[in-house]
Each structure stands twice: as C-alpha cells, then as structure tokens.
Design a protein around this motif. Structure first.
Motif, mmCIF file in Angstrom:
data_model
loop_
_atom_site.group_PDB
_atom_site.id
_atom_site.type_symbol
_atom_site.label_atom_id
_atom_site.label_comp_id
_atom_site.label_asym_id
_atom_site.label_seq_id
_atom_site.Cartn_x
_atom_site.Cartn_y
_atom_site.Cartn_z
ATOM 1 N N ASN A 27 76.567 31.832 104.402
ATOM 2 C CA ASN A 27 75.166 32.257 104.300
ATOM 3 C C ASN A 27 74.539 32.447 105.673
ATOM 4 O OD1 ASN A 27 75.113 32.327 101.512
ATOM 5 N ND2 ASN A 27 74.499 30.180 101.319
ATOM 6 N N TRP A 28 74.841 31.517 106.601
ATOM 7 C CA TRP A 28 74.315 31.668 107.967
ATOM 8 C C TRP A 28 74.786 32.989 108.562
ATOM 9 C CZ3 TRP A 28 76.040 26.158 109.897
ATOM 10 C CH2 TRP A 28 75.217 25.198 109.288
ATOM 11 N N ARG A 29 76.036 33.284 108.389
ATOM 12 C CA ARG A 29 76.597 34.499 108.973
ATOM 13 C C ARG A 29 75.952 35.744 108.380
ATOM 14 N NH1 ARG A 29 82.667 36.870 108.154
ATOM 15 N NH2 ARG A 29 82.687 38.296 109.952
ATOM 16 N N ARG A 30 75.647 35.693 107.096
ATOM 17 C CA ARG A 30 75.059 36.856 106.433
ATOM 18 C C ARG A 30 73.582 37.008 106.754
ATOM 19 N NH1 ARG A 30 76.749 35.591 101.945
ATOM 20 N NH2 ARG A 30 74.928 34.495 101.115
ATOM 21 N N ARG A 31 72.873 35.888 106.888
ATOM 22 C CA ARG A 31 71.412 35.940 107.037
ATOM 23 C C ARG A 31 70.944 36.050 108.482
ATOM 24 N NH1 ARG A 31 69.643 30.616 104.496
ATOM 25 N NH2 ARG A 31 67.699 31.234 105.494
ATOM 26 N N HIS A 32 71.752 35.565 109.422
ATOM 27 C CA HIS A 32 71.300 35.525 110.816
ATOM 28 C C HIS A 32 72.062 36.570 111.649
ATOM 29 C CE1 HIS A 32 68.988 31.790 110.254
ATOM 30 N NE2 HIS A 32 69.990 31.387 109.495
ATOM 31 N N GLU A 33 71.337 37.527 112.168
ATOM 32 C CA GLU A 33 71.966 38.546 113.010
ATOM 33 C C GLU A 33 72.498 37.949 114.306
ATOM 34 O OE1 GLU A 33 69.267 41.691 113.704
ATOM 35 O OE2 GLU A 33 69.178 42.347 111.604
ATOM 36 N N SER A 34 71.942 36.796 114.708
ATOM 37 C CA SER A 34 72.373 36.168 115.960
ATOM 38 C C SER A 34 73.673 35.386 115.816
ATOM 39 C CB SER A 34 71.276 35.222 116.469
ATOM 40 O OG SER A 34 71.011 34.195 115.516
ATOM 41 N N PHE A 35 74.178 35.265 114.583
ATOM 42 C CA PHE A 35 75.427 34.515 114.391
ATOM 43 C C PHE A 35 76.544 35.188 115.185
ATOM 44 C CE2 PHE A 35 79.147 32.801 112.291
ATOM 45 C CZ PHE A 35 78.763 31.500 111.977
ATOM 46 N N PRO A 36 77.364 34.414 115.897
ATOM 47 C CA PRO A 36 78.387 35.010 116.773
ATOM 48 C C PRO A 36 79.321 35.962 116.025
ATOM 49 C CG PRO A 36 78.169 32.660 117.202
ATOM 50 C CD PRO A 36 77.343 32.944 116.001
ATOM 51 N N GLN A 37 79.775 36.987 116.754
ATOM 52 C CA GLN A 37 80.741 37.924 116.206
ATOM 53 C C GLN A 37 82.138 37.295 116.229
ATOM 54 O OE1 GLN A 37 79.919 41.019 114.891
ATOM 55 N NE2 GLN A 37 77.850 40.158 115.129
ATOM 56 N N ARG A 38 82.945 37.721 115.306
ATOM 57 C CA ARG A 38 84.303 37.162 115.263
ATOM 58 C C ARG A 38 85.125 37.658 116.451
ATOM 59 N NH1 ARG A 38 88.651 40.110 112.874
ATOM 60 N NH2 ARG A 38 88.068 42.170 112.072
ATOM 61 N N ILE A 39 86.018 36.791 116.909
ATOM 62 C CA ILE A 39 86.876 37.143 118.052
ATOM 63 C C ILE A 39 88.320 37.362 117.637
ATOM 64 C CG2 ILE A 39 85.428 35.868 119.680
ATOM 65 C CD1 ILE A 39 87.595 33.640 119.612
ATOM 66 N N GLY A 40 88.616 37.108 116.358
ATOM 67 C CA GLY A 40 89.993 37.270 115.898
ATOM 68 C C GLY A 40 90.063 37.076 114.399
ATOM 69 N N GLY A 41 91.292 36.926 113.898
ATOM 70 C CA GLY A 41 91.491 36.765 112.474
ATOM 71 C C GLY A 41 91.332 38.074 111.736
ATOM 72 N N THR A 42 90.947 37.969 110.472
ATOM 73 C CA THR A 42 90.762 39.142 109.626
ATOM 74 C C THR A 42 89.364 39.105 109.018
ATOM 75 O OG1 THR A 42 91.592 38.024 107.640
ATOM 76 C CG2 THR A 42 93.226 39.100 109.057
ATOM 77 N N ASP A 43 89.020 40.183 108.304
ATOM 78 C CA ASP A 43 87.724 40.198 107.625
ATOM 79 C C ASP A 43 87.646 39.099 106.579
ATOM 80 O OD1 ASP A 43 86.828 42.335 109.109
ATOM 81 O OD2 ASP A 43 87.522 43.841 107.665
ATOM 82 N N VAL A 44 88.786 38.795 105.944
ATOM 83 C CA VAL A 44 88.813 37.742 104.926
ATOM 84 C C VAL A 44 88.770 36.366 105.566
ATOM 85 C CG1 VAL A 44 90.159 36.739 103.036
ATOM 86 C CG2 VAL A 44 90.075 39.226 103.327
ATOM 87 N N SER A 45 89.467 36.205 106.675
ATOM 88 C CA SER A 45 89.513 34.912 107.362
ATOM 89 C C SER A 45 89.206 35.111 108.845
ATOM 90 C CB SER A 45 90.896 34.269 107.191
ATOM 91 O OG SER A 45 90.941 33.025 107.840
ATOM 92 N N PRO A 46 87.930 35.294 109.195
ATOM 93 C CA PRO A 46 87.572 35.561 110.599
ATOM 94 C C PRO A 46 87.653 34.301 111.461
ATOM 95 C CG PRO A 46 85.598 35.388 109.265
ATOM 96 C CD PRO A 46 86.757 35.298 108.312
ATOM 97 N N GLN A 47 87.805 34.501 112.757
ATOM 98 C CA GLN A 47 87.799 33.410 113.731
ATOM 99 C C GLN A 47 86.693 33.668 114.756
ATOM 100 O OE1 GLN A 47 91.809 33.447 115.282
ATOM 101 N NE2 GLN A 47 92.539 32.028 113.715
ATOM 102 N N PHE A 48 86.091 32.575 115.200
ATOM 103 C CA PHE A 48 84.965 32.664 116.117
ATOM 104 C C PHE A 48 85.214 31.778 117.327
ATOM 105 C CE2 PHE A 48 83.672 33.268 111.771
ATOM 106 C CZ PHE A 48 82.877 34.396 111.798
ATOM 107 N N SER A 49 84.489 32.040 118.395
ATOM 108 C CA SER A 49 84.607 31.244 119.608
ATOM 109 C C SER A 49 83.898 29.908 119.410
ATOM 110 C CB SER A 49 83.995 31.984 120.793
ATOM 111 O OG SER A 49 83.803 31.100 121.885
ATOM 112 N N LEU A 50 84.609 28.815 119.686
ATOM 113 C CA LEU A 50 84.027 27.482 119.540
ATOM 114 C C LEU A 50 82.801 27.328 120.440
ATOM 115 C CD1 LEU A 50 84.186 24.593 118.379
ATOM 116 C CD2 LEU A 50 85.683 24.019 120.308
#
Length: 693
Positions: A27-50
């Motif tokens: 929900n955070w990722r969908r509602r907040h435009e400021s949520f970090p962009q994914r750096i890897g993984g897939t659309d189904v299982s994205p990965q983000f920078s810690l």
C-alpha cells in the motif's frame, strides 16, 4: 543514482524491518510517489535499496529500530558468498565472546573483505548493546535458513535428547573424583550437539571437528558463547579437519560422543583407510560410510563411555553391513536402537534412527548384556499427515527416556548395562522390546525396531474401539451424503442442447484468471512442513501419493521466482492425465509446481465450486487430453464449462460440493477399513480377540 554497493531488500523483508504486514508495504508503494524505485528483481518480486528504504521510513515516521538485528542481516546477506558471510558471522561471534572485547575490533580479519570487516564491527557493537549470544544466534539462524538446502542441522530438541541419552547410558564409576567429562562430536557442523551437551549441568570439555572450515568456525564461535551454568565449567573448541581421513582430535578419549554424520557419502576414504586400526569390526564397505562413522565414534570412547549416533534407517538393514552389525551385537557394544518418527530431522521424509553404543567399563566382566533394546518411536508416534514434519518432542522424549530406563539400558556402577537379571519381571512400555542378541544374529542381522516388536495388548482395545466408532460415523455420513446424491434426477434434455465454452475463452473474457505453476529453482526447495516464513509446494508426485505437499519454499524464494500461490477459493487443476483432477483450494496459501494450474473465478460471473466440478469431469479430460500415454498433458485451456446463469451455477454448486464430500468419505472409509482389517488380523492371530464372530 543507486550505489553499486546497495543492499537489496524485498517487500517481505521491508515488512519485517518496519514491523508491519507485507500488504502494508504494498500500500505504501502504491500510495506514495516518494517510495523508492526498485533496483532489481522483477515486477512480481521487486528489490529495493536498503539505504533508500531506511531513509524513506525515517522521513515518513515509519522507522523501527534501524540499528537492530533485522537491519543487520540483509547487509550480511548482501555479501553474496555463503562462505564469506559465514566466516564474517563466525568472526563476529568470536569477538563478541569477549576474547578481544577490550581491544575492540581488529583492523584486519583473515579471509574477509573490507565490507565484511565493517559488518563484523557492526555486529560486535550490536552485541554489546543487545546481548552477544542473542545477536550471534540470530545471525547464525538467518544464515542457516538462507543455506538450508546445503546444510543439515540437528534440531535442538533432538540434540538435547541425544545428549541426555548418552549421559544416562554411560557407565558411572563409584566416584567421579571431580573429573571433567569429555564430549566429542567428530562431524560437528555448526555445533548443535555440542551446545546441547554444554547444557547438561556438569563440568565438560567440548571438542568438535568438521571438514568444512566455515562450519567449524561457526561452531567454534558458538561454543565460545555458551553460557556457563552456575557451579560448572565449560571449555569448548572446534577444529577443521576430516575426522575419518586425518582426525585432528585423535588423541581425545571421550566420555560421550554425539554424532550426526553425513549420509550416503561414497567418497569417505574407502581406499586410503583400508588398513585403519579403527575397523575392529570389519572394513566398512564403500556403500556403508555410516558404519565407518559408527566405528570411529567407538574408537574415540574411553571405557564406560557412550556414543549416540543419528543414522538413516537403511544402515540397520542393508545386507552389505550385516557382518559389522553382527560384530557390534556379539561384542555387546550396541545397546539400543531408537526409531524416530519421520520429520524428526532432515531428511524429514524418513524415520531416522538413534544408535546407542557403549564401551564396556573397566570392571565389567561381561562383554555385553545379551539383549538389544529396540524402541519403535515411529510406531508409537505415527505421523498423521505428511504435512507434519516435527513430532511432539515432549511426549517423544519422555517415551524414549522411560524406555531406556525401564529397559535396563541406563549405566551404573560397574554393572553390565541392560543385563538379564530380572528381565523376566520387566514390563516394558508399548512399542519397546528387549530382544536377545542370538535372535538377531541371522542371515540379515536386521536391527529395524519395527521388524521385531509385536504390538502389545496394552492400548489396542481403546484404539480398536475408537476406530470402530469413527467407522460407524463415516458409514452414517456416507449414507446421508449418498442418499442426497441418489435423489438427483437424470434430465431428459439433450446433452448437446446446452452451449459450452472453454477455460481459454473464459480467461480471454475476463471471467477468470489462469496461472500455471512452475518448477522452482535448484536449491530453493525444502523438505517437510513450512515454517511461518514459507509456503507449501504442491507437485504432481504429491497428488499421485496422497495429495499432501512434502516440500515447501521460503516466502523470499517464492517471491523471487514469481511462484504461483493459490489462495482459499481458487480452483486448482492438475494437467496430467494420470493425476487429473480439479478442486476448490481451502486452507493456507500454497505454491504450485509444474503442470498444476490456478484459476481464480470472477465471483460475479462464475461460481468456483461449479467451475471445479465441471472441469474435473472425466469426459472433459478425455476431450482435452493428448491421449499419448498415461503421463500425457491435459490442455487446461480446452476444458469445457456449460454456459448457464450464475444463479443456476450456484444450484449445481451445492451438488458438486456433495460429490466432493462423498469422495472424501469414500477415501477415508477405505483407509480406515484397511487399517481395521490389519489390526483385527493381528489381534486375532495373537489370540487377544475372541474367535467367536
């Protein structure tokens, strides 16, 4: 731009770090435009920078303790290498043990990169604040979880039971003279067995050895962090080395030896060890490495010492090892064999065994007891379902300890353990027998407990009564369900008069969503029942056996692979002719393997029970199958469904539910009836039931 050293974290890991559910992070990722962009993984299982996630959580007042253990582990995992991560955790453990606490963290740690040394310093600092042992055990546990497919461990309850049995069976002299017990594990892994021995409450010296340098380093760090019980002294260390080929602990003569050796290893040193002095009971065949470990454990015992070894069940029965088994029996060295319920330890699918061995004490005049104590815990605590991977350890431990004591296998002051004195008066627990050695020395020397224990009358009456009670209830339920199905009328309408559509057409129209299962990546499948962080994996072989999943995937691996997860209410279809079926899934979410398909019906257009019942019709499978062989594929998209209004579907839905219930009752009645036939035949043959019918 994201740093190349960014530590990747998944949505599930972010949820754990923030102390919320995975849905909240989505929900955070969908509602907040400021949520970090994914750096890897897939659309189904994205990965983000810690680092970016930490900053975002802080800016949005959602940050939990960023210096805690949950934040530290992803950084260790990001090292990438199994060995470097393990060595870094071991180095942190050694530092946290206090050996170098005053000097702080050294600038150079052998074998570790600069990044790994930074993490060691962070772990050491965290250990000062949150507890050294707790921090190390957390990191070790996460490392073992990440490498569960490559590293087998001994569950803590089983390790505690093995240590307790060894202590009970050991022959104790009249006076210990304050001597410290020596405990050895020649294949120590990460030190689970030695850690259990360190908690027995006596002064001990713990010594371990493992051929894997990473495991040995972790075990050494773990032992250094063991608590010191009041009034006791625990000294411990672990060495790197191959115990069979070049044992670095060859000089030790132990009071207790605990061992969970590697199973089925053919390259154990057969050629170079042909004349080794340890093979007092015969040269182990190349295919019997476990018997080499058994003789090694015996060779490291002092008089009166005990060894408890965890072994696969085949060691008790394989023809190649019968000569060695016979020698162990004749010399009175093998005192008890305990069959554990399946799921007690990896591999979870088999009933492993504990072999309890003891060297004769110096003042024993008899080389042995003349009997072997056989304890069938597998029959005493049968696994009701393959989903159950762990037994009731409290009940199992109490049963085994009681059997060892009442069977006369506990050590004493210069006595022959398990001697025949008073054996006629002994009343052993159910599923326990003291079998004369002479009866075992036949052509096979089969030591499997279940082969020699005749079920006793104790407990059979109530069990038979319970079975008959359930049988009667099933018959009543079957009659009720069958009666309702018998009232269904055969329609006079032409079968071809009603229009049909296919699953493929329904999917294109948006009435349902079709997803196909896939084979998980190598090394991601775990045996047994999933823990809280995993999901069961259903495969076609599972359906061909009993329909119960025998393996599972961690949530992280499932997300990374984009696994198909079915939720309650989804329809599952097996797309193979010999296992073809369709049903509405109920219960916990579950991953699907290859040739299994998940259909999620749109509730405004399709009833799930109507859909499943329609798809599973044998005529439907014949039309959609390739007909090449019994293993031919069924094209799920070609399966047909009648086109009728939703209200009419729901009327048929009730009938399909009755058919599914009828099928379960018939299957359960067949299984219970077969069990009753076996039990009745055994009891009648043994004369424990009257022959009057």
């Amino acid at each position: 731009m994201t740093s190349s050293r960014a530590v990747p974290v998944t949505l599930a890991e972010i949820a754990r770090l923030a102390g919320v559910g995975r849905a909240a992070v989505s929900n955070w990722r969908r509602r907040h435009e400021s949520f970090p962009q994914r750096i890897g993984g897939t659309d189904v299982s994205p990965q983000f920078s810690l680092t970016e996630i930490e900053a975002w959580l802080r800016d949005n007042n959602k940050l939990r303790n960023a210096a805690g253990r949950d934040w530290l582990w992803p950084q260790f995992e990001a090292l990438g290498s199994r060995d470097e991560t393990g060595l870094a955790i071991a180095a942190a453990g050694r530092l946290m043990s206090g050996t170098r606490a005053e000097g702080g963290v050294p600038d150079d740690l052998p074998g570790l990169s600069a990044r790994a040394r930074e993490l060691v310093a962070k772990a050491w600092d965290l250990g000062q604040r949150e507890g050294a042992a707790e921090t190390f055990e957390f990191l070790l546990g996460r490392w073992l979880d990440a490498n569960v497919r490559q590293i087998s461990t001994t569950p803590e309850p089983l390790a505690a039971l093995m240590a307790d049995l060894a202590l009970r069976v050991r022959a104790r002299p009249e006076s210990e003279d304050g001597r410290v017990l020596a405990v050895l594990d020649p294949a120590c892994g990460t030190g689970h067995l030695l850690a259990a021995a360190g908690a027995i409450g006596s002064p001990v010296v713990l010594a371990g050895c493992d051929s894997d340098p990473v495991l040995a380093a972790l075990a050494d760090a773990r032992l250094a962090l063991l608590p010191q019980p009041a009034g006791t002294d625990v000294t411990a260390h672990a060495e790197v080395g191959d115990s069979l080929r070049a044992d670095p602990l060859a000089a030790i003569r132990a009071d207790l030896v605990l061992c969970n050796p590697p199973f089925n290893e053919r390259d154990w040193g057969y050629e170079e060890l042909a004349t080794d002095a340890r093979w007092a009971h015969g040269m182990p065949p190349r295919t019997e490495p476990e018997l080499a470990w058994v003789q090694h454990c015996l060779a490291r015992l002092r008089p009166g010492g005990t060894a408890v070894v965890l072994l696969p069940p085949a060691v008790a029965t394989r023809r190649a090892g019968r000569r060695i088994r016979g020698s162990l029996l004749r010399m009175g060295l093998l005192r008890a064999v305990v069959a554990l319920p399946a799921g007690s330890a990896p591999p979870h699918s088999v009933s492993l065994q504990l072999w309890v061995l003891r060297m004769p004490a110096a003042d024993e005049t008899s080389p042995g007891s003349g009997e072997l104590l056989l304890i069938d815990g597998a029959s005493r605590f049968p696994r009701a379902s393959t989903r159950e991977s762990m037994p009731d350890w409290d009940a199992l431990g109490a049963f085994v300890r009681s059997a060892i004591t009442e069977g006369g296998a506990t050590g004493g002051s210069g006595t022959a353990v398990g001697g025949k004195t008073g054996s006629a008066q002994r009343v052993l627990p159910e599923c326990v027998a003291a079998v004369p050695v002479i009866d075992l020395l036949d052509d096979e020397v089969d030591l499997t407990p279940g082969r020699h224990i005749i079920p006793g009358a104790s407990g059979e009456g109530p069990r038979l009564a319970d079975s008959w009670s359930e049988f009667g209830q099933l018959v009543a339920d079957l009659g009720g369900t069958g009666g309702r199905l018998a009232t269904l009328d055969l329609s006079d309408d032409e079968t071809g008069a009603q229009p049909t559509t296919t699953v493929g057409e329904l999917a294109r129209a948006g009435a349902l969503m079709l997803r196909s299962g896939q084979q998980p990546a190598d090394g991601t499948i775990c045996e047994g029942q999933p823990d809280d962080s995993g999901v069961s994996l259903l495969t076609i072989p599972d359906l061909l056996l009993d329909g119960e999943p025998r393996t599972w995937l961690s949530t992280t691996d499932a997300e990374a692979a984009g696994a198909v997860i079915v939720e309650p209410g989804d329809v599952v279809v097996a797309g193979v002719a010999r296992a073809f079926s369709a049903w509405v899934h109920q219960g916990r979410p579950m991953a699907l393997g290859p040739q299994l398909h998940a259909l999620r019906a749109h509730p405004d257009q399709l009833d799930a029970w109507f859909l499943a019942g329609s798809l599973r019709a044998p005529a439907n499978a014949r039309q959609a199958g390739t007909h090449a062989s019994s293993s031919s594929r069924v094209d799920v998209r070609k399966l047909q469904v009648r086109q009728i209004p939703l209200a009419e579907q729901q009327q048929f839905s009730e009938a399909f539910k009755q058919v599914a219930a009828f099928e379960k009752l018939v299957a359960r009645l067949s299984l219970l009836g077969a069990g009753l036939v076996r039990d009745l035949s055994d009891e009648l043959a043994a004369g424990r039931l009257s022959g009057k019918a």
